[in-house]
Scaffold this motif. Structure first.
Motif, PDB file in Angstrom:
ATOM      1  N   GLY A  10       0.817  -1.202   0.000  1.00 41.70           N
ATOM      2  CA  GLY A  10       0.000   0.000   0.000  1.00 41.70           C
ATOM      3  C   GLY A  10       0.844   1.242   0.000  1.00 41.70           C
ATOM      4  N   LEU A  11       0.181   2.359   0.292  1.00 39.96           N
ATOM      5  CA  LEU A  11       0.829   3.668   0.341  1.00 39.96           C
ATOM      6  C   LEU A  11       1.013   4.071   1.793  1.00 39.96           C
ATOM      7  CD1 LEU A  11       1.766   6.330  -1.003  1.00 39.96           C
ATOM      8  CD2 LEU A  11      -0.644   7.050  -0.964  1.00 39.96           C
ATOM      9  N   VAL A  12       2.221   4.482   2.140  1.00 44.83           N
ATOM     10  CA  VAL A  12       2.517   4.873   3.512  1.00 44.83           C
ATOM     11  C   VAL A  12       3.474   6.057   3.487  1.00 44.83           C
ATOM     12  CG1 VAL A  12       4.447   3.253   3.733  1.00 44.83           C
ATOM     13  CG2 VAL A  12       3.215   3.993   5.780  1.00 44.83           C
ATOM     14  N   GLN A  13       3.405   6.897   4.506  1.00 43.33           N
ATOM     15  CA  GLN A  13       4.331   8.015   4.590  1.00 43.33           C
ATOM     16  C   GLN A  13       5.679   7.554   5.120  1.00 43.33           C
ATOM     17  OE1 GLN A  13       2.345  11.013   6.987  1.00 43.33           O
ATOM     18  NE2 GLN A  13       1.586  12.036   5.141  1.00 43.33           N
ATOM     19  N   ALA A  14       6.698   8.303   4.805  1.00 40.92           N
ATOM     20  CA  ALA A  14       8.037   8.005   5.304  1.00 40.92           C
ATOM     21  C   ALA A  14       8.006   7.923   6.825  1.00 40.92           C
ATOM     22  CB  ALA A  14       9.023   9.068   4.848  1.00 40.92           C
ATOM     23  N   GLY A  15       8.687   6.905   7.346  1.00 38.72           N
ATOM     24  CA  GLY A  15       8.692   6.667   8.780  1.00 38.72           C
ATOM     25  C   GLY A  15       7.615   5.705   9.242  1.00 38.72           C
ATOM     26  N   GLY A  16       6.696   5.384   8.353  1.00 36.34           N
ATOM     27  CA  GLY A  16       5.606   4.486   8.691  1.00 36.34           C
ATOM     28  C   GLY A  16       5.984   3.017   8.579  1.00 36.34           C
ATOM     29  N   SER A  17       4.988   2.167   8.778  1.00 40.20           N
ATOM     30  CA  SER A  17       5.200   0.724   8.788  1.00 40.20           C
ATOM     31  C   SER A  17       4.147   0.018   7.937  1.00 40.20           C
ATOM     32  CB  SER A  17       5.125   0.166  10.213  1.00 40.20           C
ATOM     33  OG  SER A  17       6.116   0.715  11.044  1.00 40.20           O
ATOM     34  N   LEU A  18       4.544  -1.129   7.426  1.00 39.73           N
ATOM     35  CA  LEU A  18       3.646  -2.046   6.744  1.00 39.73           C
ATOM     36  C   LEU A  18       4.060  -3.467   7.075  1.00 39.73           C
ATOM     37  CD1 LEU A  18       3.327  -0.600   3.105  1.00 39.73           C
ATOM     38  CD2 LEU A  18       1.503  -0.696   4.812  1.00 39.73           C
ATOM     39  N   ARG A  19       3.103  -4.381   7.015  1.00 39.55           N
ATOM     40  CA  ARG A  19       3.439  -5.801   7.133  1.00 39.55           C
ATOM     41  C   ARG A  19       2.923  -6.526   5.906  1.00 39.55           C
ATOM     42  NH1 ARG A  19       1.889 -10.558  11.471  1.00 39.55           N
ATOM     43  NH2 ARG A  19      -0.130 -10.454  10.426  1.00 39.55           N
ATOM     44  N   LEU A  20       3.847  -7.119   5.194  1.00 39.08           N
ATOM     45  CA  LEU A  20       3.495  -7.925   4.037  1.00 39.08           C
ATOM     46  C   LEU A  20       3.290  -9.371   4.461  1.00 39.08           C
ATOM     47  CD1 LEU A  20       6.044  -6.611   1.369  1.00 39.08           C
ATOM     48  CD2 LEU A  20       3.809  -5.675   2.020  1.00 39.08           C
ATOM     49  N   SER A  21       2.366 -10.028   3.783  1.00 40.78           N
ATOM     50  CA  SER A  21       2.127 -11.446   4.002  1.00 40.78           C
ATOM     51  C   SER A  21       2.297 -12.190   2.686  1.00 40.78           C
ATOM     52  CB  SER A  21       0.717 -11.693   4.547  1.00 40.78           C
ATOM     53  OG  SER A  21       0.533 -11.067   5.796  1.00 40.78           O
ATOM     54  N   CYS A  22       2.707 -13.437   2.793  1.00 39.71           N
ATOM     55  CA  CYS A  22       2.843 -14.306   1.624  1.00 39.71           C
ATOM     56  C   CYS A  22       2.193 -15.636   1.990  1.00 39.71           C
ATOM     57  CB  CYS A  22       4.303 -14.498   1.260  1.00 39.71           C
ATOM     58  SG  CYS A  22       4.588 -15.700  -0.063  1.00 39.71           S
ATOM     59  N   ALA A  23       1.043 -15.894   1.403  1.00 38.93           N
ATOM     60  CA  ALA A  23       0.313 -17.127   1.666  1.00 38.93           C
ATOM     61  C   ALA A  23       0.717 -18.181   0.642  1.00 38.93           C
ATOM     62  CB  ALA A  23      -1.182 -16.875   1.604  1.00 38.93           C
ATOM     63  N   ALA A  24       1.067 -19.355   1.138  1.00 37.93           N
ATOM     64  CA  ALA A  24       1.535 -20.432   0.264  1.00 37.93           C
ATOM     65  C   ALA A  24       0.553 -21.585   0.252  1.00 37.93           C
ATOM     66  CB  ALA A  24       2.895 -20.923   0.714  1.00 37.93           C
ATOM     67  N   SER A  25       0.445 -22.213  -0.877  1.00 40.83           N
ATOM     68  CA  SER A  25      -0.373 -23.414  -1.004  1.00 40.83           C
ATOM     69  C   SER A  25       0.343 -24.368  -1.953  1.00 40.83           C
ATOM     70  CB  SER A  25      -1.766 -23.075  -1.535  1.00 40.83           C
ATOM     71  OG  SER A  25      -1.681 -22.481  -2.811  1.00 40.83           O
ATOM     72  N   GLY A  26      -0.098 -25.602  -1.946  1.00 45.14           N
ATOM     73  CA  GLY A  26       0.531 -26.592  -2.800  1.00 45.14           C
ATOM     74  C   GLY A  26       1.307 -27.595  -1.955  1.00 45.14           C
ATOM     75  N   ARG A  27       2.521 -27.872  -2.352  1.00 45.59           N
ATOM     76  CA  ARG A  27       3.319 -28.852  -1.624  1.00 45.59           C
ATOM     77  C   ARG A  27       3.656 -28.335  -0.237  1.00 45.59           C
ATOM     78  NH1 ARG A  27       9.239 -29.284  -4.187  1.00 45.59           N
ATOM     79  NH2 ARG A  27       9.638 -30.095  -2.121  1.00 45.59           N
ATOM     80  N   THR A  28       4.176 -29.184   0.619  1.00 48.67           N
ATOM     81  CA  THR A  28       4.410 -28.860   2.020  1.00 48.67           C
ATOM     82  C   THR A  28       5.203 -27.572   2.162  1.00 48.67           C
ATOM     83  OG1 THR A  28       4.452 -31.201   2.530  1.00 48.67           O
ATOM     84  CG2 THR A  28       5.331 -29.701   4.186  1.00 48.67           C
ATOM     85  N   PHE A  29       4.593 -26.574   2.753  1.00 46.28           N
ATOM     86  CA  PHE A  29       5.197 -25.257   2.883  1.00 46.28           C
ATOM     87  C   PHE A  29       6.393 -25.278   3.813  1.00 46.28           C
ATOM     88  CE2 PHE A  29       5.499 -20.780   3.071  1.00 46.28           C
ATOM     89  CZ  PHE A  29       5.588 -20.389   4.390  1.00 46.28           C
ATOM     90  N   GLY A  30       6.308 -26.035   4.868  1.00 49.66           N
ATOM     91  CA  GLY A  30       7.315 -25.954   5.908  1.00 49.66           C
ATOM     92  C   GLY A  30       8.696 -26.391   5.485  1.00 49.66           C
ATOM     93  N   ARG A  31       8.849 -27.027   4.336  1.00 47.70           N
ATOM     94  CA  ARG A  31      10.160 -27.498   3.935  1.00 47.70           C
ATOM     95  C   ARG A  31      10.813 -26.595   2.895  1.00 47.70           C
ATOM     96  NH1 ARG A  31      11.432 -32.004   6.444  1.00 47.70           N
ATOM     97  NH2 ARG A  31       9.734 -33.241   7.293  1.00 47.70           N
ATOM     98  N   ASN A  32      10.251 -25.427   2.670  1.00 46.47           N
ATOM     99  CA  ASN A  32      10.826 -24.499   1.702  1.00 46.47           C
ATOM    100  C   ASN A  32      11.518 -23.343   2.391  1.00 46.47           C
ATOM    101  OD1 ASN A  32       7.931 -25.420   0.422  1.00 46.47           O
ATOM    102  ND2 ASN A  32       9.520 -25.276  -1.137  1.00 46.47           N
ATOM    103  N   GLY A  33      12.755 -23.085   1.998  1.00 48.40           N
ATOM    104  CA  GLY A  33      13.345 -21.811   2.346  1.00 48.40           C
ATOM    105  C   GLY A  33      12.571 -20.725   1.607  1.00 48.40           C
ATOM    106  N   MET A  34      12.412 -19.566   2.194  1.00 50.16           N
ATOM    107  CA  MET A  34      11.599 -18.512   1.602  1.00 50.16           C
ATOM    108  C   MET A  34      12.378 -17.206   1.580  1.00 50.16           C
ATOM    109  SD  MET A  34       8.538 -19.934   1.123  1.00 50.16           S
ATOM    110  CE  MET A  34       7.391 -18.557   1.046  1.00 50.16           C
ATOM    111  N   GLY A  35      11.928 -16.312   0.727  1.00 51.97           N
ATOM    112  CA  GLY A  35      12.602 -15.020   0.671  1.00 51.97           C
ATOM    113  C   GLY A  35      11.688 -13.919   0.159  1.00 51.97           C
ATOM    114  N   TRP A  36      12.113 -12.699   0.393  1.00 51.09           N
ATOM    115  CA  TRP A  36      11.465 -11.507  -0.142  1.00 51.09           C
ATOM    116  C   TRP A  36      12.468 -10.786  -1.045  1.00 51.09           C
ATOM    117  CZ3 TRP A  36       6.415 -10.383   0.276  1.00 51.09           C
ATOM    118  CH2 TRP A  36       5.685 -10.947   1.332  1.00 51.09           C
TER     119      TRP A  36
END
Length: 124
Positions: A10-36
């Motif tokens: 989204g849009l935020v002013q400098a100094g603000g905060s956001l939390r991004l989420s990444c929802a996974a489906s398919g094969r077992t999620f817990g065995r994947n290294g992940m990144g942004w």
């Protein structure tokens, strides 16, 4: 196959905060290294943060260290990126990615699955 869907941008002013989420489906999620990763207009995609499949190992780009925190909840098949003290230079499309290995760090070639991205815009 792993399907990834980002949200929380989204849009935020400098100094603000956001939390991004990444929802996974398919094969077992817990065995994947992940990144942004992120890509600003006219720039190449760059590494932001990575996390191992247990969540015990993390790494960050120098530009976000101390401001961003990566985490994951394998019970919810979801990864997060808490972004604090946002600056205009953080403006970009943010992508989550999943690897087939325990932890893939900053090398985008090690990631096999990518989300569609979510826009983060920081105004000055």
């Amino acid at each position: 196959q792993v399907q990834l869907v980002e949200s929380g941008g989204g849009l935020v002013q400098a100094g603000g905060s956001l939390r991004l989420s990444c929802a996974a489906s398919g094969r077992t999620f817990g065995r994947n290294g992940m990144g942004w990763f992120r890509q600003a207009p006219g720039k190449e995609r760059e590494f932001v943060a990575a996390i191992s499949w247990t969540g015990r190992t993390t790494s960050y780009a120098d530009s976000v260290k101390g401001r961003f925190t990566i985490s994951r909840d394998n019970t919810k098949n979801t990864m997060y990126l808490q972004m604090n003290s946002l600056q205009p230079e953080d403006t970009a499309v943010y992508y989550c990615a999943a690897a087939r290995t325990y932890f893939s760090g900053s090398n985008s070639d090690q990631y096999d699955y990518w989300g569609q991205g979510t826009q983060v815009t920081v105004s000055s």
